[in-house]
Design an enzyme around this catalytic site. Structure first.
Site, PDB file in Angstrom:
ATOM      1  CE  LYS A  13      -2.034  -1.132   3.919  1.00  0.00           C
ATOM      2  NZ  LYS A  13      -1.361  -2.418   4.245  1.00  0.00           N
ATOM      3  NE  ARG A  88      -4.949  -1.307   9.790  1.00  0.00           N
ATOM      4  CZ  ARG A  88      -3.878  -0.814   9.179  1.00  0.00           C
ATOM      5  NH1 ARG A  88      -3.900   0.356   8.611  1.00  0.00           N
ATOM      6  NH2 ARG A  88      -2.781  -1.520   9.136  1.00  0.00           N
ATOM      7  NE  ARG A 127       7.651  -1.871   6.268  1.00  0.00           N
ATOM      8  CZ  ARG A 127       6.333  -2.055   6.356  1.00  0.00           C
ATOM      9  NH1 ARG A 127       5.539  -1.646   5.384  1.00  0.00           N
ATOM     10  NH2 ARG A 127       5.832  -2.650   7.395  1.00  0.00           N
ATOM     11  NE  ARG A 161       5.696   0.085  10.221  1.00  0.00           N
ATOM     12  CZ  ARG A 161       4.623  -0.172   9.476  1.00  0.00           C
ATOM     13  NH1 ARG A 161       4.559   0.285   8.226  1.00  0.00           N
ATOM     14  NH2 ARG A 161       3.625  -0.863   9.969  1.00  0.00           N
ATOM     15  NE  ARG A 172       1.886  -4.729  11.116  1.00  0.00           N
ATOM     16  CZ  ARG A 172       3.047  -4.500  10.500  1.00  0.00           C
ATOM     17  NH1 ARG A 172       4.187  -4.806  11.117  1.00  0.00           N
ATOM     18  NH2 ARG A 172       3.068  -3.980   9.307  1.00  0.00           N
TER      19      ARG A 172
HETATM   20  P1  AP5 Z   1       4.796  -1.548   1.881  1.00  0.00           P
HETATM   21  O1  AP5 Z   1       4.414  -0.794   0.665  1.00  0.00           O
HETATM   22  O2  AP5 Z   1       5.552  -0.817   2.934  1.00  0.00           O
HETATM   23  O3  AP5 Z   1       3.526  -2.318   2.498  1.00  0.00           O
HETATM   24  P2  AP5 Z   1       2.209  -1.770   3.206  1.00  0.00           P
HETATM   25  O4  AP5 Z   1       1.049  -2.408   2.547  1.00  0.00           O
HETATM   26  O5  AP5 Z   1       2.249  -0.283   3.295  1.00  0.00           O
HETATM   27  O6  AP5 Z   1       2.397  -2.469   4.621  1.00  0.00           O
HETATM   28  P3  AP5 Z   1       2.330  -1.883   6.089  1.00  0.00           P
HETATM   29  O7  AP5 Z   1       3.108  -2.830   6.941  1.00  0.00           O
HETATM   30  O8  AP5 Z   1       2.716  -0.439   6.138  1.00  0.00           O
HETATM   31  O9  AP5 Z   1       0.809  -2.035   6.378  1.00  0.00           O
HETATM   32  P4  AP5 Z   1       0.121  -2.074   7.736  1.00  0.00           P
HETATM   33  O10 AP5 Z   1      -1.268  -1.968   7.307  1.00  0.00           O
HETATM   34  O11 AP5 Z   1       0.455  -3.215   8.599  1.00  0.00           O
HETATM   35  O12 AP5 Z   1       0.794  -0.838   8.537  1.00  0.00           O
HETATM   36  P5  AP5 Z   1       0.286   0.632   8.841  1.00  0.00           P
HETATM   37  O13 AP5 Z   1       1.452   1.510   8.877  1.00  0.00           O
HETATM   38  O14 AP5 Z   1      -0.844   0.976   7.955  1.00  0.00           O
HETATM   39  O15 AP5 Z   1       5.655  -2.814   1.395  1.00  0.00           O
HETATM   40  C1  AP5 Z   1       6.278  -3.673   2.331  1.00  0.00           C
HETATM   41  C2  AP5 Z   1       7.704  -4.024   1.852  1.00  0.00           C
HETATM   42  O16 AP5 Z   1       7.620  -4.843   0.698  1.00  0.00           O
HETATM   43  C3  AP5 Z   1       8.534  -2.811   1.435  1.00  0.00           C
HETATM   44  O17 AP5 Z   1       9.870  -3.018   1.831  1.00  0.00           O
HETATM   45  C4  AP5 Z   1       8.430  -2.779  -0.089  1.00  0.00           C
HETATM   46  O18 AP5 Z   1       9.608  -2.265  -0.695  1.00  0.00           O
HETATM   47  C5  AP5 Z   1       8.209  -4.236  -0.447  1.00  0.00           C
HETATM   48  N1  AP5 Z   1       7.247  -4.414  -1.547  1.00  0.00           N
HETATM   49  C6  AP5 Z   1       6.112  -3.685  -1.788  1.00  0.00           C
HETATM   50  N2  AP5 Z   1       5.469  -4.158  -2.873  1.00  0.00           N
HETATM   51  C7  AP5 Z   1       6.179  -5.227  -3.319  1.00  0.00           C
HETATM   52  C8  AP5 Z   1       6.024  -6.128  -4.421  1.00  0.00           C
HETATM   53  N3  AP5 Z   1       4.975  -6.034  -5.266  1.00  0.00           N
HETATM   54  N4  AP5 Z   1       6.964  -7.103  -4.586  1.00  0.00           N
HETATM   55  C9  AP5 Z   1       8.034  -7.192  -3.728  1.00  0.00           C
HETATM   56  N5  AP5 Z   1       8.231  -6.360  -2.686  1.00  0.00           N
HETATM   57  C10 AP5 Z   1       7.330  -5.391  -2.474  1.00  0.00           C
HETATM   58  O19 AP5 Z   1      -0.315   0.458  10.314  1.00  0.00           O
HETATM   59  C11 AP5 Z   1       0.530   0.203  11.408  1.00  0.00           C
HETATM   60  C12 AP5 Z   1      -0.286   0.096  12.689  1.00  0.00           C
HETATM   61  O20 AP5 Z   1      -0.945   1.350  12.949  1.00  0.00           O
HETATM   62  C13 AP5 Z   1      -1.422  -0.943  12.677  1.00  0.00           C
HETATM   63  O21 AP5 Z   1      -0.958  -2.219  13.024  1.00  0.00           O
HETATM   64  C14 AP5 Z   1      -2.394  -0.348  13.714  1.00  0.00           C
HETATM   65  O22 AP5 Z   1      -1.956  -0.614  15.018  1.00  0.00           O
HETATM   66  C15 AP5 Z   1      -2.260   1.154  13.476  1.00  0.00           C
HETATM   67  N6  AP5 Z   1      -3.252   1.675  12.509  1.00  0.00           N
HETATM   68  C16 AP5 Z   1      -2.977   2.278  11.292  1.00  0.00           C
HETATM   69  N7  AP5 Z   1      -4.118   2.630  10.675  1.00  0.00           N
HETATM   70  C17 AP5 Z   1      -5.136   2.257  11.495  1.00  0.00           C
HETATM   71  C18 AP5 Z   1      -6.565   2.335  11.401  1.00  0.00           C
HETATM   72  N8  AP5 Z   1      -7.158   2.881  10.331  1.00  0.00           N
HETATM   73  N9  AP5 Z   1      -7.293   1.823  12.424  1.00  0.00           N
HETATM   74  C19 AP5 Z   1      -6.707   1.276  13.514  1.00  0.00           C
HETATM   75  N10 AP5 Z   1      -5.372   1.166  13.662  1.00  0.00           N
HETATM   76  C20 AP5 Z   1      -4.591   1.653  12.671  1.00  0.00           C
HETATM   77 MG    MG Z   2       2.448   1.094   4.864  1.00  0.00          MG
END
Ligand code: AP5
Ligand code: MG
Ligand code: ZN
Length: 216
Positions: A13, A88, A127, A161, A172
């Site tokens: 994402k 979410r 990452r 992170r 997660r």
């Molecule tokens: P990346 O693009 O970083 O993946 P992502 O989908 O952004 O994954 P996240 O881990 O950021 O998602 P998340 O939903 O767990 O975390 P968030 O920060 O939203 O890609 C990952 C890696 O793979 C990178 O190194 C990239 O280079 C590589 N990659 C990407 N695409 C690829 C491909 N096609 N092929 C190969 N490699 C690839 O949330 C964190 C925490 O915040 C949550 O756990 C929760 O506690 C809280 N939170 C956030 N939003 C909310 C909400 N709305 N409600 C409640 N809690 C929330």
């Molecule tokens: Mg992300």
């Protein structure tokens, strides 16, 4: 344009949202990044969110809808946004609908990034991010052109992170399947759900994203 990127942790994402932001001038609204900034700044929200995030659970709907509602009120979002990590839960999705209605805005599309769970741990634990500009990289899948130097800003400091450890990734993923995946039928019913193959290489996913946007 208002877009939602929906997919499990590590689906890509953030990676694709950064590209859409650079190419189309949409603003990436990553609720995860906002929470991490709040934790780093030691704000009230940050203090509440820190332990929840480290357990890999979801922060409360009330906090999250408040953050997004405030952010959508800021002028830089006028040309359109990519919601990365929000909504979410069903409560967040319903709150978003109400918020957009009240602001006279419309949700254009929800793009599901379809991935198999078994590749996500490797993606997440590999990452890292530029400490200066936030550009995302991966130990194997997305290296900077010059090792140790950010392509975008030339920075040489990188961070990882604290929730990117294998045990937390499992929680997660569970939160995604239990609370977020039920949004897929919610948006399918509205006729705005599109899918890309999140298992493909990063450039191929970008191409599929562009195709999906063309159709809007
Ligand atoms: P990346 O693009 O970083 O993946 P992502 O989908 O952004 O994954 P996240 O881990 O950021 O998602 P998340 O939903 O767990 O975390 P968030 O920060 O939203 O890609 C990952 C890696 O793979 C990178 O190194 C990239 O280079 C590589 N990659 C990407 N695409 C690829 C491909 N096609 N092929 C190969 N490699 C690839 O949330 C964190 C925490 O915040 C949550 O756990 C929760 O506690 C809280 N939170 C956030 N939003 C909310 C909400 N709305 N409600 C409640 N809690 C929330
Ligand atoms: Mg992300
Ligand atoms: Zn950088």
């Amino acid at each position: 344009m208002i877009l939602i990127l929906l997919g499990p942790p590590g689906a890509g994402k953030g990676t694709q949202a950064q590209r859409l932001q650079d190419k189309h001038g949409l603003i990436q609204l990553s609720t995860g990044d906002m929470l991490r900034a709040a934790v780093a700044a030691g704000t009230e929200v940050g203090l509440k969110a820190k332990a929840v995030m480290e357990r890999g659970e979801l922060v409360s709907d009330e906090i999250m809808t408040g953050i997004i509602s405030d952010r959508l009120g800021e002028p830089d979002t006028k040309n359109g946004v990519i919601l990365d990590g929000f909504p979410r839960t069903e409560a967040q999705a319903e709150a978003l609908d109400k918020m957009l209605l009240a602001k006279g805005l419309k949700l254009d599309a929800v793009i599901e990034m379809k991935t198999d769970d078994d590749i996500l741990v490797e993606r997440i634990t590999g990452r890292y991010t530029c400490a200066n500009c936030g550009a995302g990289y991966h130990d194997s899948f997305l290296k900077p052109k010059v090792e140790g130097v950010c392509d975008k800003c030339g920075g040489t400091e990188f961070t990882r992170r604290s929730d990117d450890v294998a045990e937390t990734v499992i929680s997660r993923l569970k939160a995604y399947h239990d609370q977020t995946a039920p949004l897929l039928p919610y948006y399918r019913q509205k006729g705005i759900l599109k899918q890309v193959d999140g298992m493909a290489g990063i450039d191929e996913v970008t191409r599929q994203m562009e195709d999906a946007l063309q159709a809007i």
